[in-house]
Enzyme design. Sequence first.
Site, PDB file in Angstrom:
ATOM      1  N   GLY A   1       7.600  -4.217  -0.635  1.00  0.00           N
ATOM      2  CA  GLY A   1       8.882  -3.961  -0.433  1.00  0.00           C
ATOM      3  C   GLY A   1       9.585  -4.491   0.779  1.00  0.00           C
ATOM      4  O   GLY A   1      10.659  -4.832   0.682  1.00  0.00           O
TER       5      GLY A   1
ATOM      6  N   GLU B   1       1.100  -5.970  -4.114  1.00  0.00           N
ATOM      7  CA  GLU B   1       1.168  -4.850  -4.971  1.00  0.00           C
ATOM      8  C   GLU B   1      -0.138  -4.889  -5.823  1.00  0.00           C
ATOM      9  O   GLU B   1      -0.767  -3.578  -6.254  1.00  0.00           O
ATOM     10  CB  GLU B   1       2.273  -4.501  -5.632  1.00  0.00           C
ATOM     11  CG  GLU B   1       3.490  -4.247  -4.908  1.00  0.00           C
ATOM     12  CD  GLU B   1       4.252  -5.256  -4.278  1.00  0.00           C
ATOM     13  OE1 GLU B   1       3.977  -6.447  -4.437  1.00  0.00           O
ATOM     14  OE2 GLU B   1       5.443  -4.942  -3.823  1.00  0.00           O
TER      15      GLU B   1
HETATM   16  C1  HXC Z   1       2.189   3.061   4.894  1.00  0.00           C
HETATM   17  C2  HXC Z   1       1.361   1.631   6.207  1.00  0.00           C
HETATM   18  C3  HXC Z   1       1.887   0.687   5.569  1.00  0.00           C
HETATM   19  C4  HXC Z   1       2.505   0.902   4.105  1.00  0.00           C
HETATM   20  C5  HXC Z   1       1.043  -0.411   7.211  1.00  0.00           C
HETATM   21  N1  HXC Z   1       0.758   1.248   7.401  1.00  0.00           N
HETATM   22  N2  HXC Z   1       1.484  -0.697   5.934  1.00  0.00           N
HETATM   23  N3  HXC Z   1       1.849   2.861   5.871  1.00  0.00           N
HETATM   24  N4  HXC Z   1       2.663   2.116   3.842  1.00  0.00           N
HETATM   25  N5  HXC Z   1       3.026  -0.117   3.259  1.00  0.00           N
HETATM   26  C6  HXC Z   1       0.272   1.902   8.417  1.00  0.00           C
HETATM   27  C7  HXC Z   1      -1.160   1.787   8.219  1.00  0.00           C
HETATM   28  O1  HXC Z   1      -1.639   3.005   7.500  1.00  0.00           O
HETATM   29  C8  HXC Z   1      -1.509   2.224   9.830  1.00  0.00           C
HETATM   30  O2  HXC Z   1      -1.270   3.595  10.226  1.00  0.00           O
HETATM   31  C9  HXC Z   1      -0.320   1.444  10.425  1.00  0.00           C
HETATM   32  O3  HXC Z   1       0.799   1.146   9.788  1.00  0.00           O
HETATM   33  C10 HXC Z   1      -0.938   0.132  11.172  1.00  0.00           C
HETATM   34  O4  HXC Z   1      -1.300  -0.658   9.960  1.00  0.00           O
HETATM   35  P1  HXC Z   1      -3.025  -1.417  10.323  1.00  0.00           P
HETATM   36  O5  HXC Z   1      -3.255  -1.575   8.780  1.00  0.00           O
HETATM   37  O6  HXC Z   1      -3.736  -0.507  10.891  1.00  0.00           O
HETATM   38  O7  HXC Z   1      -2.498  -2.601  10.721  1.00  0.00           O
HETATM   39  P2  HXC Z   1      -3.077  -4.003  10.767  1.00  0.00           P
HETATM   40  O8  HXC Z   1      -4.560  -4.033  10.815  1.00  0.00           O
HETATM   41  O9  HXC Z   1      -2.550  -4.783  11.661  1.00  0.00           O
HETATM   42  O10 HXC Z   1      -2.716  -4.716   9.460  1.00  0.00           O
HETATM   43  C11 HXC Z   1      -1.488  -4.848   8.854  1.00  0.00           C
HETATM   44  C12 HXC Z   1      -1.377  -5.240   7.480  1.00  0.00           C
HETATM   45  C13 HXC Z   1      -1.761  -3.881   6.757  1.00  0.00           C
HETATM   46  C14 HXC Z   1      -1.875  -6.306   6.888  1.00  0.00           C
HETATM   47  C15 HXC Z   1       0.229  -5.209   7.275  1.00  0.00           C
HETATM   48  O11 HXC Z   1      -1.148  -2.695   7.415  1.00  0.00           O
HETATM   49  C16 HXC Z   1      -1.424  -3.700   5.472  1.00  0.00           C
HETATM   50  O12 HXC Z   1      -2.079  -4.485   4.359  1.00  0.00           O
HETATM   51  N6  HXC Z   1      -0.420  -2.974   4.814  1.00  0.00           N
HETATM   52  C17 HXC Z   1      -0.137  -2.713   3.534  1.00  0.00           C
HETATM   53  C18 HXC Z   1       0.660  -3.757   2.852  1.00  0.00           C
HETATM   54  C19 HXC Z   1       0.985  -3.644   1.464  1.00  0.00           C
HETATM   55  O13 HXC Z   1       0.181  -3.582   0.844  1.00  0.00           O
HETATM   56  N7  HXC Z   1       2.318  -3.688   1.436  1.00  0.00           N
HETATM   57  C20 HXC Z   1       2.981  -3.400  -0.043  1.00  0.00           C
HETATM   58  C21 HXC Z   1       2.909  -2.120  -0.380  1.00  0.00           C
HETATM   59  S1  HXC Z   1       3.323  -1.634  -1.920  1.00  0.00           S
HETATM   60  P3  HXC Z   1      -2.383   4.473  10.740  1.00  0.00           P
HETATM   61  O14 HXC Z   1      -1.994   5.930  10.660  1.00  0.00           O
HETATM   62  O15 HXC Z   1      -3.637   4.308   9.946  1.00  0.00           O
HETATM   63  O16 HXC Z   1      -2.483   3.920  12.069  1.00  0.00           O
HETATM   64  C22 HXC Z   1       4.858  -1.751  -2.217  1.00  0.00           C
HETATM   65  C23 HXC Z   1       5.640  -1.718  -3.373  1.00  0.00           C
HETATM   66  C24 HXC Z   1       7.004  -2.036  -3.459  1.00  0.00           C
HETATM   67  O17 HXC Z   1       5.702  -2.270  -1.173  1.00  0.00           O
HETATM   68  C25 HXC Z   1       7.586  -1.665  -4.816  1.00  0.00           C
HETATM   69  C26 HXC Z   1       8.812  -1.068  -4.507  1.00  0.00           C
HETATM   70  C27 HXC Z   1       9.535  -1.168  -3.351  1.00  0.00           C
END
Ligand code: HXC
Length: 260
Positions: free
Chosen positions: A110, A133
């Site tokens: 997103g 995703e």
């Molecule tokens: C909720 C999230 C998050 C997310 C990160 N965090 N991304 N929380 N939703 N999308 C939170 C983590 O849980 C963590 O919280 C804190 O942020 C720091 O993240 P880390 O993973 O510890 O950081 P890092 O190791 O530096 O990795 C960064 C990252 C990773 C590679 C960006 O966080 C990641 O892969 N995030 C998810 C990316 C993703 O899949 N995005 C798409 C989402 S689906 P805590 O509490 O553990 O410290 C989507 C659907 C869209 O967007 C459709 C409709 C709009």
Amino acid sequence: KSYEYIQTTEPRPGVGQITLNRPKALNALSTPLIDELNHALQAFDSSPSISAILLTGSQKAFAAGADIKEMSTLTFSEAYTNSFIESWSLLTTTIKKPIIAAVSGHALGGGCELALMCDILYCTENANFGQPEIKLGTIPGAGGSQRLTKAIGKARAMELILTGKNFTGKEAGEWGVAARTFASWEELIEGALKTAETIAGYSRVAVMAGKEVVNKSQDLGVRDGVEYERRVFHSLFGSEDQKIGMKAFAEKKKAEWVHK
Ligand code: HXC
């Protein structure tokens, strides 16, 4: 108004800046965050002192996606009946003033889609874009499959969306997703502010019309689009600023816009 997940400032004349500010979750776009973003966008859009809007995050993350924790237990009927994600569309359907996205760090899921919704996208060369995703058992839900495909073509978009592979800011520039790329965060923000200020220095009605007709090109065929453009072009002869702009050119003076 004070916000919990974003910050708003007016850093240059005519420029409103919105900074996503949920650092603990890398600016994950929860519903409360999007509600605040929409409120701030509407406030700038209707503010007489603002002509251009800058949307940014932190150096580390523009936004790491929709909030996965919020979505994880959502049911189909909740998503459907509450039109989950539909409120994100306000940015593209309602906001008339141009929005410049300044992207550094993660712009995933997103977050990537939010950046793609903006009118001009600037990023750092090492920004981290992607539609991951598929790794979560789902697909882009805020326009990514459409806007990314329009921007970079089916071949690359299909590969990215089906593999969940990320792409860099440098690639975003080379592929035409980003209008410009910058070597550092500081240069990115300065470049985005300069562009916003330049745009804010022009006739507001002309800027809004320019945004409207370019965006129409994404939905209309060329023939209908050119006709639409001509109608809007004709309508600008009804603005005071068109008279002011052309008169100033003839008199070799700087135009003093009245925004009417
Ligand atoms: C909720 C999230 C998050 C997310 C990160 N965090 N991304 N929380 N939703 N999308 C939170 C983590 O849980 C963590 O919280 C804190 O942020 C720091 O993240 P880390 O993973 O510890 O950081 P890092 O190791 O530096 O990795 C960064 C990252 C990773 C590679 C960006 O966080 C990641 O892969 N995030 C998810 C990316 C993703 O899949 N995005 C798409 C989402 S689906 P805590 O509490 O553990 O410290 C989507 C659907 C869209 O967007 C459709 C409709 C709009």
